[in-house]
Design a protein around this motif. Structure first.
Motif, mmCIF file in Angstrom:
data_model
loop_
_atom_site.group_PDB
_atom_site.id
_atom_site.type_symbol
_atom_site.label_atom_id
_atom_site.label_comp_id
_atom_site.label_asym_id
_atom_site.label_seq_id
_atom_site.Cartn_x
_atom_site.Cartn_y
_atom_site.Cartn_z
ATOM 1 N N ASP A 1 15.842 -11.889 2.565
ATOM 2 C CA ASP A 1 15.443 -13.208 2.063
ATOM 3 C C ASP A 1 14.187 -13.059 1.217
ATOM 4 N N GLY A 2 14.354 -13.212 -0.080
ATOM 5 C CA GLY A 2 13.193 -13.132 -0.971
ATOM 6 C C GLY A 2 12.362 -14.410 -0.912
ATOM 7 N N ILE A 3 11.221 -14.355 -1.566
ATOM 8 C CA ILE A 3 10.311 -15.507 -1.630
ATOM 9 C C ILE A 3 10.211 -15.942 -3.079
ATOM 10 N N ALA A 4 10.454 -17.216 -3.331
ATOM 11 C CA ALA A 4 10.357 -17.744 -4.691
ATOM 12 C C ALA A 4 8.934 -17.585 -5.208
ATOM 13 N N GLN A 5 8.820 -17.397 -6.519
ATOM 14 C CA GLN A 5 7.508 -17.147 -7.110
ATOM 15 C C GLN A 5 6.535 -18.285 -6.861
ATOM 16 N N GLY B 1 -12.985 -6.946 6.035
ATOM 17 C CA GLY B 1 -13.445 -6.666 4.675
ATOM 18 C C GLY B 1 -12.353 -6.200 3.744
ATOM 19 N N GLY B 2 -11.081 -6.472 4.083
ATOM 20 C CA GLY B 2 -9.971 -6.021 3.247
ATOM 21 C C GLY B 2 -9.326 -7.156 2.481
ATOM 22 N N THR B 3 -8.209 -6.852 1.841
ATOM 23 C CA THR B 3 -7.442 -7.846 1.085
ATOM 24 C C THR B 3 -5.959 -7.692 1.432
ATOM 25 N N ILE B 4 -5.216 -8.776 1.240
ATOM 26 C CA ILE B 4 -3.778 -8.756 1.483
ATOM 27 C C ILE B 4 -3.097 -9.502 0.354
ATOM 28 N N SER B 5 -1.962 -9.004 -0.081
ATOM 29 C CA SER B 5 -1.213 -9.631 -1.164
ATOM 30 C C SER B 5 0.285 -9.465 -0.889
ATOM 31 N N VAL B 6 1.079 -10.220 -1.636
ATOM 32 C CA VAL B 6 2.529 -10.176 -1.467
ATOM 33 C C VAL B 6 3.194 -10.298 -2.825
ATOM 34 N N GLU B 7 4.317 -9.614 -2.959
ATOM 35 C CA GLU B 7 5.157 -9.771 -4.146
ATOM 36 C C GLU B 7 6.619 -9.705 -3.713
ATOM 37 N N SER B 8 7.444 -10.441 -4.420
ATOM 38 C CA SER B 8 8.876 -10.493 -4.078
ATOM 39 C C SER B 8 9.675 -10.451 -5.366
ATOM 40 N N ILE B 9 10.452 -9.365 -5.512
ATOM 41 C CA ILE B 9 11.234 -9.149 -6.729
ATOM 42 C C ILE B 9 12.655 -8.791 -6.331
ATOM 43 N N ASP B 10 13.612 -9.588 -6.800
ATOM 44 C CA ASP B 10 15.045 -9.329 -6.563
ATOM 45 C C ASP B 10 15.342 -9.131 -5.072
ATOM 46 N N GLY B 11 14.797 -9.980 -4.228
ATOM 47 C CA GLY B 11 15.090 -9.919 -2.799
ATOM 48 C C GLY B 11 14.293 -8.891 -2.035
ATOM 49 N N THR B 12 13.482 -8.075 -2.721
ATOM 50 C CA THR B 12 12.634 -7.085 -2.046
ATOM 51 C C THR B 12 11.215 -7.634 -1.968
ATOM 52 N N THR B 13 10.750 -7.826 -0.751
ATOM 53 C CA THR B 13 9.420 -8.408 -0.529
ATOM 54 C C THR B 13 8.486 -7.331 0.008
ATOM 55 N N THR B 14 7.299 -7.248 -0.587
ATOM 56 C CA THR B 14 6.324 -6.227 -0.194
ATOM 57 C C THR B 14 4.980 -6.887 0.096
ATOM 58 N N PHE B 15 4.505 -6.679 1.319
ATOM 59 C CA PHE B 15 3.156 -7.093 1.696
ATOM 60 C C PHE B 15 2.259 -5.882 1.643
ATOM 61 N N THR B 16 1.105 -6.014 1.007
ATOM 62 C CA THR B 16 0.180 -4.891 0.840
ATOM 63 C C THR B 16 -1.190 -5.248 1.409
ATOM 64 N N ILE B 17 -1.621 -4.434 2.359
ATOM 65 C CA ILE B 17 -2.958 -4.574 2.957
ATOM 66 C C ILE B 17 -3.815 -3.410 2.459
ATOM 67 N N ILE B 18 -5.033 -3.741 1.987
ATOM 68 C CA ILE B 18 -5.979 -2.719 1.575
ATOM 69 C C ILE B 18 -7.241 -2.890 2.406
ATOM 70 N N LEU B 19 -7.570 -1.821 3.158
ATOM 71 C CA LEU B 19 -8.719 -1.826 4.033
ATOM 72 C C LEU B 19 -9.731 -0.776 3.592
ATOM 73 N N PRO B 20 -11.030 -1.070 3.691
ATOM 74 C CA PRO B 20 -12.024 -0.038 3.387
ATOM 75 C C PRO B 20 -12.033 1.038 4.464
ATOM 76 N N ARG B 21 -12.258 2.263 4.049
ATOM 77 C CA ARG B 21 -12.259 3.350 5.025
ATOM 78 C C ARG B 21 -13.502 3.312 5.897
ATOM 79 N N ALA B 22 -14.640 2.933 5.286
ATOM 80 C CA ALA B 22 -15.878 2.832 6.057
ATOM 81 C C ALA B 22 -16.036 1.406 6.559
ATOM 82 N N PRO B 23 -16.693 1.198 7.690
ATOM 83 C CA PRO B 23 -16.870 -0.158 8.219
ATOM 84 C C PRO B 23 -17.779 -0.970 7.307
#
Length: 462
Positions: free
Chosen positions: A397-401, A440-462
């Motif tokens: 199930d994709g997510i509409a833009q 201290g990180g960020t999260i984003s999402v993209e959905s293209i042709d039914g493929t949904t990807t959630f991306t978390i980016i965390l800093p290595r140092a606290p």
């Protein structure tokens, strides 16, 4: 209890103090200059008469001429009122003295011996004199010397100075008072923009948080203050709207389970029922209570996170180990839906283990729930020098833009028709975002042709 001090009063006192100090200093300089001018005038006269007396003494040829010096000096002093002359022998015998001469002999002798030609001042009765004294030679012989003292009555100078100083200090007092009034008026006028700023701020209420202070019309000194206040109002407006939305969401989401509980209870009480019927109703109510308990717990966590009250307890976390533990937990569900779980890469971050596990669990639960059968859910972990990236990808199930920006909002569901029991509380992604931001990180999402990807980016140092 200390009284509040007015800025206008402070500025007025500063104006009065500064102007008084300047005027007093100026009055002192003027008085000193006038007194110095009178002294210079007197010294010019005294020096001239001393030179005349010296010239007269140089013309003497014998002791008899010395006895006749009275006649010579009387002629030279005609028309010089207030000028007194005294001539002494070294043994302090008076050779010549004007009729009103009141010279202190010892003071004159000491001044003449020093030969400093500096003026000396003394008072005799109600008269004040300024004079000079010197030892002058005569024309009789090289050893024949006399003490000559010349003085002026300076009473008229002193009377002028007293009148002048009285007028000057009256002027200084009046000028200080006038400066105080003008300073008060200037302070009042200068602080008018501050009063205008206060009047603008009084317009702001809970119903008018969108009102902003005018920065363009404010002076440079107040522009930064107005700008800071506007930023504060913007934060307050955002927090108020967030609180209002949060309250509305709570009321909306709790209304349905409460309504269900009330309806089921009223139906159960409408007539006599068997024990099995009551048991069935209580089990249904228990499910609603569990759902409400989870929702309240999740909303409490969100409320703390949005107000910066969630402080992660950091430790070294092996991301691959955490993901594999989650795979084991969802093994039964994925087997039922014929899904594959795949992990690629590994990295270590400094984070709160339980909070990070909950965030990853929410994403994995969301991916499993919306994946199509016979597909694979991929979790890819990669690391750079200063950050770690966690990507979770599923096909189904994709997510509409138009919904991508709202998937992290509280209680947002792409398909509102889905039942609450299958969709959870609707707070999973919002909680995940709060946990990521707390680290201290960020999260984003993209959905293209039914493929949904959630991306978390965390800093290595606290």
């Amino acid at each position: 209890m200390t009284s509040k001090k007015s800025i206008t009063r402070r500025l007025t006192l500063l104006f009065v103090t500064a102007s008084s100090v300047v005027l007093l200093a100026l009055g002192f300089v003027i008085a000193s200059s006038v007194g110095k001018h009178f002294e210079e005038q007197d010294m010019e006269v005294l020096t001239g008469k001393m030179a005349l007396a010296g010239h007269t003494l140089e013309q003497l040829k014998s002791q008899n001429d010395l006895e006749r010096i009275t006649h010579l000096l009387d002629n030279s002093l005609v028309g010089h009122h207030g000028l007194e002359v005294l001539i002494l022998r070294p043994n302090h015998e008076v050779i010549f003295a004007t009729p009103n001469a009141n010279f202190p002999i010892e003071l004159v002798s000491v001044s003449a011996a020093q030969n400093s030609r500096r003026p000396i001042t003394w008072t005799q009765g109600e008269q004040t004199f300024r004079g000079i004294a010197a030892e002058l030679p005569t024309g009789i012989s090289e050893r024949s010397r006399v003490i000559v003292a010349v003085a002026l009555d300076i009473a008229h100078h002193q009377a002028f100075m007293r009148s002048f100083l009285q007028t000057l200090w009256i002027f200084v007092a009046g000028a200080a008072a006038l400066t105080g009034f003008l300073g008060w008026a200037a302070a009042r006028r200068g602080l008018a923009p501050l009063r205008a700023l206060r009047e603008q701020a009084q317009v702001v209420t809970a119903q008018q948080l969108s009102h902003r202070l005018s920065v363009e019309s404010a002076p440079v000194e107040l522009a930064e203050l107005a700008h800071s206040l506007n930023e504060m109002l913007a934060r307050l407006e955002e927090a108020f709207h967030r609180l209002s939305d949060f309250s509305s969401d709570i009321a909306h989401e709790l209304r349905t389970p409460v309504s269900n509980l009330m309806t089921q209870t009223q139906v159960a009480l409408s007539r006599q029922r068997s024990a099995d019927d009551y048991r069935s109703i209580l089990e249904s109510n228990s499910e609603e209570f569990e759902h409400m308990a989870r929702m309240i717990s999740d909303m409490l966590l969100l409320a703390k996170a949005e107000n910066g009250l969630v402080v992660p307890t950091r430790e070294a976390v092996d991301l691959a180990a955490e993901v594999l533990a989650l795979f084991d937990y969802y093994d039964a569900v994925t087997e039922e839906k014929r899904l594959n779980l795949a992990l690629e890469g590994n990295a270590e971050v400094s984070a709160d283990r339980l909070m990070l596990r909950r965030a990853l669990g929410n994403l994995l639960s969301n991916a499993v729930r919306h994946s199509a059968a016979n597909t694979t859910v991929y979790v890819r972990i990669s690391a750079s020098l200063d950050a770690v990236s966690i990507c979770m990808e599923n096909t189904g199930d994709g997510i509409a833009q138009e919904y991508l920006e709202r998937v992290f909002d509280r209680f947002f569901r792409v398909d509102p028709s889905r039942q609450r029991s299958s969709e959870g509380t609707g707070l999973g992604l919002a909680i995940t975002k709060s946990i990521v931001l707390a680290h201290g990180g960020t999260i984003s999402v993209e959905s293209i042709d039914g493929t949904t990807t959630f991306t978390i980016i965390l800093p290595r140092a606290p």
